[in-house]
Scaffold this active site. Structure first.
Site, PDB file in Angstrom:
ATOM      1  N   LYS A 126       0.878  -1.171   0.000  1.00  0.00           N
ATOM      2  CA  LYS A 126       0.000   0.000   0.000  1.00  0.00           C
ATOM      3  C   LYS A 126       0.915   1.220   0.000  1.00  0.00           C
ATOM      4  CE  LYS A 126      -3.260   2.747   2.588  1.00  0.00           C
ATOM      5  NZ  LYS A 126      -3.831   3.034   3.927  1.00  0.00           N
ATOM      6  N   GLY A 161      -8.075   9.395   9.642  1.00  0.00           N
ATOM      7  CA  GLY A 161      -8.363   9.543  11.057  1.00  0.00           C
ATOM      8  C   GLY A 161      -9.429  10.552  11.415  1.00  0.00           C
ATOM      9  N   ALA A 200      -9.633   5.420   4.137  1.00  0.00           N
ATOM     10  CA  ALA A 200      -9.402   6.532   5.071  1.00  0.00           C
ATOM     11  C   ALA A 200     -10.616   7.444   5.206  1.00  0.00           C
ATOM     12  CB  ALA A 200      -8.185   7.372   4.679  1.00  0.00           C
ATOM     13  N   GLY A 201     -10.801   7.931   6.430  1.00  0.00           N
ATOM     14  CA  GLY A 201     -11.798   8.940   6.708  1.00  0.00           C
ATOM     15  C   GLY A 201     -13.162   8.439   7.126  1.00  0.00           C
ATOM     16  N   ASN A 225      -9.245   2.026   9.851  1.00  0.00           N
ATOM     17  CA  ASN A 225      -8.475   1.666  11.030  1.00  0.00           C
ATOM     18  C   ASN A 225      -9.001   2.381  12.267  1.00  0.00           C
ATOM     19  OD1 ASN A 225      -4.894   1.235  11.678  1.00  0.00           O
ATOM     20  ND2 ASN A 225      -6.588   1.164  13.082  1.00  0.00           N
ATOM     21  N   THR A 226      -8.897   3.715  12.261  1.00  0.00           N
ATOM     22  CA  THR A 226      -9.190   4.496  13.454  1.00  0.00           C
ATOM     23  C   THR A 226     -10.615   4.299  13.944  1.00  0.00           C
ATOM     24  OG1 THR A 226      -7.640   6.162  12.634  1.00  0.00           O
ATOM     25  CG2 THR A 226      -9.052   6.797  14.458  1.00  0.00           C
TER      26      THR A 226
END
Length: 256
Positions: free
Chosen positions: A95, A156, A183-184, A205-206
């Site tokens: 990635k 994040g 993301a996001g 992830n977050t």
């Protein structure tokens, strides 16, 4: 879902950072059924096998690993990190992140294309973290990438899909290219929306790692991804401005 010729059983991908404990990380992956785990090379160390415990944990998850050049701000740094990852994890998958803006963590489009070309020529299978820019996407495909990973919002933030028009345009422009919204995302409903738009998978992830109950949130995202994909494949109705009765009026009783 086929990615670089490899069949992936789940359309949910999870990162491995920021979890409160290894046990919570393992339980989140178990309940999510995620098919791919991203792992930052920066959390592994070659000297004295300092990262061996974490590597053993990730290997025991039983999922496909996608090493990540997270935190790299230059082409040279990203390429070097990718080469380290290939040796450490014995995979050509990477990635690719080349960050160009410190506050938003927005990718550097010029460095991203350059690094993608170098890595593709070196035999890597590149998963580029990019924006929803159609021109940038075209350059990445020309550089050898066979998949695109546009952001939903800055890493994040949990803001969801901040540019729906741009994402729809990107999806429509390259209908045959596998695309992962990366993301996001902050809520399962946002993942479902991405899947309903025709994206092939989501990576987050977050939103899971920082939830009060990461394992439950991971399971929620898994169900949302499945629901969104089913809705997309079912060919949803087109929205319309005027109401239309769902109950037939033929045969209705009329009272005088």
């Amino acid at each position: 879902m086929q990615l670089y010729g490899t069949e992936i059983t789940s359309r949910l991908m999870l990162g491995t950072a920021q979890y409160p404990s290894p046990a919570v990380l393992a339980e989140a992956f178990r309940r999510s059924g995620a098919g791919i785990a991203t792992v930052s090379v920066r959390r592994e160390a070659g000297g004295e096998r300092a990262g061996a415990a974490f590597w053993d944990l990730v290997r025991e998850l039983g999922v496909t690993l996608l090493p990540n050049t997270a935190g790299c701000h230059s082409v040279r740094e990203a390429v070097t990190t990718a080469q380290m990852a290939r040796e450490l994890f014995d995979t050509p998958w990477i990635k690719l992140e080349v960050i160009g803006h410190a506050d938003t963590l927005q990718p550097d489009p010029f460095g991203l294309v350059e690094a993608a070309q170098i890595l593709s020529d070196d035999g890597f299978r590149v998963f580029p973290y990019t924006t929803e820019d159609v021109v940038l996407a075209d350059r990445l495909l020309d550089a050898g990438c066979e998949i695109l990973m546009p952001w939903g919002a800055p890493i994040g933030t949990g803001l969801g899909l901040t540019n729906i028009y741009g994402l729809r345009t990107l999806r429509a422009q390259f209908p045959e290219v596998p695309m992962v919204v990366d993301a996001g995302l902050g809520l399962p409903s946002q993942a479902a929306m991405a899947m309903e738009m025709g994206f092939d998978a989501v990576l987050l992830n977050t939103a899971v790692a920082k939830a009060g109950d990461p394992a439950a949130m991971a399971q929620g995202f898994a169900r949302a991804v499945e629901a969104g994909r089913l809705a997309y494949e079912a060919d949803p109705m087109e929205p319309r401005d005027m109401a239309a009765p769902s109950t037939p009026v033929i045969g209705k009783a009329f009272l005088e």
